[in-house]
Design a protein around this motif. Structure first.
Motif, PDB file in Angstrom:
ATOM      1  N   MET A 131       4.354   8.823   6.245  1.00 52.24           N
ATOM      2  CA  MET A 131       5.000   7.669   5.636  1.00 52.24           C
ATOM      3  C   MET A 131       6.479   7.950   5.510  1.00 52.24           C
ATOM      4  N   GLN A 132       7.284   7.115   6.100  1.00 49.61           N
ATOM      5  CA  GLN A 132       8.709   7.336   6.111  1.00 49.61           C
ATOM      6  C   GLN A 132       9.369   6.655   4.927  1.00 49.61           C
ATOM      7  N   THR A 133      10.186   7.395   4.197  1.00 53.36           N
ATOM      8  CA  THR A 133      10.988   6.800   3.139  1.00 53.36           C
ATOM      9  C   THR A 133      12.384   7.386   3.217  1.00 53.36           C
ATOM     10  N   THR A 134      13.365   6.637   2.808  1.00 52.77           N
ATOM     11  CA  THR A 134      14.721   7.145   2.784  1.00 52.77           C
ATOM     12  C   THR A 134      15.377   6.758   1.491  1.00 52.77           C
ATOM     13  N   ASP A 135      16.133   7.671   0.922  1.00 56.15           N
ATOM     14  CA  ASP A 135      16.878   7.428  -0.304  1.00 56.15           C
ATOM     15  C   ASP A 135      18.322   7.803  -0.052  1.00 56.15           C
ATOM     16  N   TYR A 193      11.346   1.662   1.079  1.00 55.50           N
ATOM     17  CA  TYR A 193       9.991   2.211   1.122  1.00 55.50           C
ATOM     18  C   TYR A 193       9.020   1.175   1.680  1.00 55.50           C
ATOM     19  N   GLN A 194       7.946   1.668   2.232  1.00 50.94           N
ATOM     20  CA  GLN A 194       6.901   0.811   2.805  1.00 50.94           C
ATOM     21  C   GLN A 194       5.561   1.253   2.230  1.00 50.94           C
ATOM     22  N   PRO A 195       5.005   0.523   1.266  1.00 54.02           N
ATOM     23  CA  PRO A 195       3.762   0.962   0.616  1.00 54.02           C
ATOM     24  C   PRO A 195       2.575   0.927   1.567  1.00 54.02           C
ATOM     25  N   THR A 196       1.627   1.791   1.291  1.00 52.69           N
ATOM     26  CA  THR A 196       0.404   1.842   2.072  1.00 52.69           C
ATOM     27  C   THR A 196      -0.751   1.261   1.279  1.00 52.69           C
ATOM     28  N   ASP A 197      -1.736   0.728   1.963  1.00 54.26           N
ATOM     29  CA  ASP A 197      -2.929   0.182   1.317  1.00 54.26           C
ATOM     30  C   ASP A 197      -4.095   1.160   1.333  1.00 54.26           C
ATOM     31  N   ALA A 198      -3.830   2.397   1.759  1.00 54.36           N
ATOM     32  CA  ALA A 198      -4.909   3.386   1.854  1.00 54.36           C
ATOM     33  C   ALA A 198      -5.477   3.697   0.478  1.00 54.36           C
ATOM     34  N   ASP A 199      -6.800   3.851   0.425  1.00 55.44           N
ATOM     35  CA  ASP A 199      -7.469   4.168  -0.830  1.00 55.44           C
ATOM     36  C   ASP A 199      -7.279   5.644  -1.179  1.00 55.44           C
ATOM     37  N   ALA A 200      -7.337   5.943  -2.465  1.00 56.81           N
ATOM     38  CA  ALA A 200      -7.290   7.327  -2.912  1.00 56.81           C
ATOM     39  C   ALA A 200      -8.578   8.039  -2.511  1.00 56.81           C
ATOM     40  N   LEU A 219       1.504   8.162  -1.241  1.00 56.02           N
ATOM     41  CA  LEU A 219       2.575   7.351  -1.819  1.00 56.02           C
ATOM     42  C   LEU A 219       3.641   7.036  -0.770  1.00 56.02           C
ATOM     43  N   PRO A 220       4.311   5.897  -0.924  1.00 55.50           N
ATOM     44  CA  PRO A 220       4.126   4.865  -1.952  1.00 55.50           C
ATOM     45  C   PRO A 220       2.867   4.040  -1.693  1.00 55.50           C
ATOM     46  N   SER A 221       2.170   3.683  -2.767  1.00 53.33           N
ATOM     47  CA  SER A 221       0.897   2.992  -2.660  1.00 53.33           C
ATOM     48  C   SER A 221       0.991   1.604  -3.280  1.00 53.33           C
ATOM     49  N   SER A 222       0.404   0.626  -2.611  1.00 50.45           N
ATOM     50  CA  SER A 222       0.399  -0.741  -3.131  1.00 50.45           C
ATOM     51  C   SER A 222      -0.348  -0.824  -4.457  1.00 50.45           C
TER      52      SER A 222
END
Length: 404
Positions: free
Chosen positions: A1-5, A103-110, A134-137
């Motif tokens: 999961m790509q995120t940038t700050d 950020y781009q949230p994911t819908d994957a379950d824990a 993370l990040p998670s919807s």
């Protein structure tokens, strides 16, 4: 999961003898699931839009207007100005240092990770951890729901952001395994399953020590039971006391706003804390009453004429003062945040139950006036809700006294 700050400064303000303070403002940009643009391209486009289209940024707030920019309209779902240490509710754009987080949230379950239990059989396993990418919807809105009395959240964010910057710069942290003495175990007072859970936790922590983009945050209601070796290795140790009146007001206000939004409580404007405190300072407590008649508590009652005649602004003012008084009662009872969030459910279950629906707002007259400006919708009147909340707080106080 790509995120940038990234932290991007706004255009510099004109030179002066005393240049204005520049405040860091966190901007959250949620990318749509089907977006194809690069994160840095989106970040630059957001920065360009904010610095050229806005004169001021309100804190916190949802940023609007970006839908007219084709790249942003096709790539993102939301732009929000969130945390900022600035004491005011708005800032000129030239006094901001925009820290844009894409950020781009994911819908994957824990998913759960298991570890061996007592060793008596292959099926004897206990849960070691629940992992969530993370990040998670599913976590959306949780951070905003946390309300504290001071700048705890800002301190955590600043620390986390600093560690991310250090990590990106390949700064090496002298990271060591966490171990616990667990005096209770040596004394034979700890259950064996509890020891295995602790060992499983430490094992999971050991696996993270080589990860540059991981932070561990933990909470406990048993401060005296935390092993000192664990505490010594924590970068930040923060004691969180029971919420003060101001924090309680915001918690109760958030609950009420949600109930109004869902139609459980009829439409009413609930002022923020600053406005409520201003109303309280100028209130005449000798003539303070939210309801001109008794609230509706039974199924046969009907909305009182006095309630209908209150001016909307006056009703909102009185509501905020009464909500502050309720917050003080909750503080006197030393209620935790968890207890506070249960109050609306208890109030409806014990004292409101099923009530006649409030009549919808009638059509406006030619001059725009209406005889029922406050009670549109089919929810419970806010006066009834407030009365029920006070009754359940008093009932809980009585029960606590009996238990002591």
């Amino acid at each position: 999961m790509q995120t940038t700050d990234f932290c991007m400064g706004s255009p510099a303000s004109p030179a002066s003898e005393q240049p204005p303070t520049v405040w860091p403002v966190h901007i959250e940009v949620r990318v749509a699931p089907n977006a194809t643009s690069r994160f840095d391209t989106i970040r630059n486009a957001v920065h360009s839009y904010l610095t050229t289209s806005l004169s001021d940024i309100y804190l916190p707030s949802e940023i609007e207007g970006w839908e007219d920019v084709p790249l942003l309209a096709s790539s993102i779902e939301r732009i929000a100005a969130s945390e900022c240490p600035c004491p005011t509710s708005s800032l000129p754009i030239e006094q901001t240092a925009l820290q844009i987080h894409v950020y781009q949230p994911t819908d994957a379950d824990a998913f759960e990770e298991l570890t061996s239990g007592s060793g008596r059989g292959e099926d004897d396993q206990i849960m070691a951890a629940t992992a969530c990418e993370l990040p998670s919807s599913s976590w959306e809105g949780l951070w905003e729901s946390l309300i504290y009395s001071d700048d705890i959240k800002s301190k955590l964010l600043d620390y986390i952001y600093a560690t991310v910057v250090f990590s990106d710069a390949d700064v090496d942290y002298e990271v060591e395994s966490l171990t616990a003495a667990r005096a209770g175990a040596m004394a034979g007072t700890e259950p064996s399953d509890a020891l295995r859970v602790v060992n499983a936790l430490l094992t999971q922590l050991d696996k993270l020590k080589h990860k540059k983009n991981c932070l561990v945050m933990s909470t406990s209601n048993l401060a005296t039971a935390i092993d000192s070796a664990f505490v010594d290795r924590a970068d930040i140790v923060q004691y969180v006391d029971l919420p003060p009146r101001e924090a309680i007001y915001e918690i109760l206000r958030g609950c009420l706003v949600e109930l109004v939004k869902k139609g459980i409580v009829s439409q009413v404007d609930v002022p923020g804390l600053a406005q409520a405190q201003l109303y309280e300072r100028t209130a005449d407590f000798s003539n303070l009453s939210l309801t001109a008649a008794q609230p509706i508590i039974d199924d046969t009652a009907s909305p009182s004429a006095g309630t209908m005649e209150l001016d909307p602004k006056e009703r909102s003012r009185l509501l905020s003062i009464c909500l502050l008084q309720l917050a003080q009662k909750c503080r006197n009872q030393e209620m935790s945040g968890r207890s506070l969030r249960r109050l609306p459910v208890l109030a409806h279950a014990r004292y409101i139950r099923t009530l006649p629906a409030v009549s919808p707002r009638p059509a406006s007259r030619p001059n725009g006036a209406s005889k029922q400006p406050f009670t549109s919708g089919r929810g419970t009147a806010v006066e009834t809700w407030l009365d029920a909340m006070e009754r359940v707080v008093q009932a809980q106080a009585t029960e606590r006294t009996r238990l002591q």
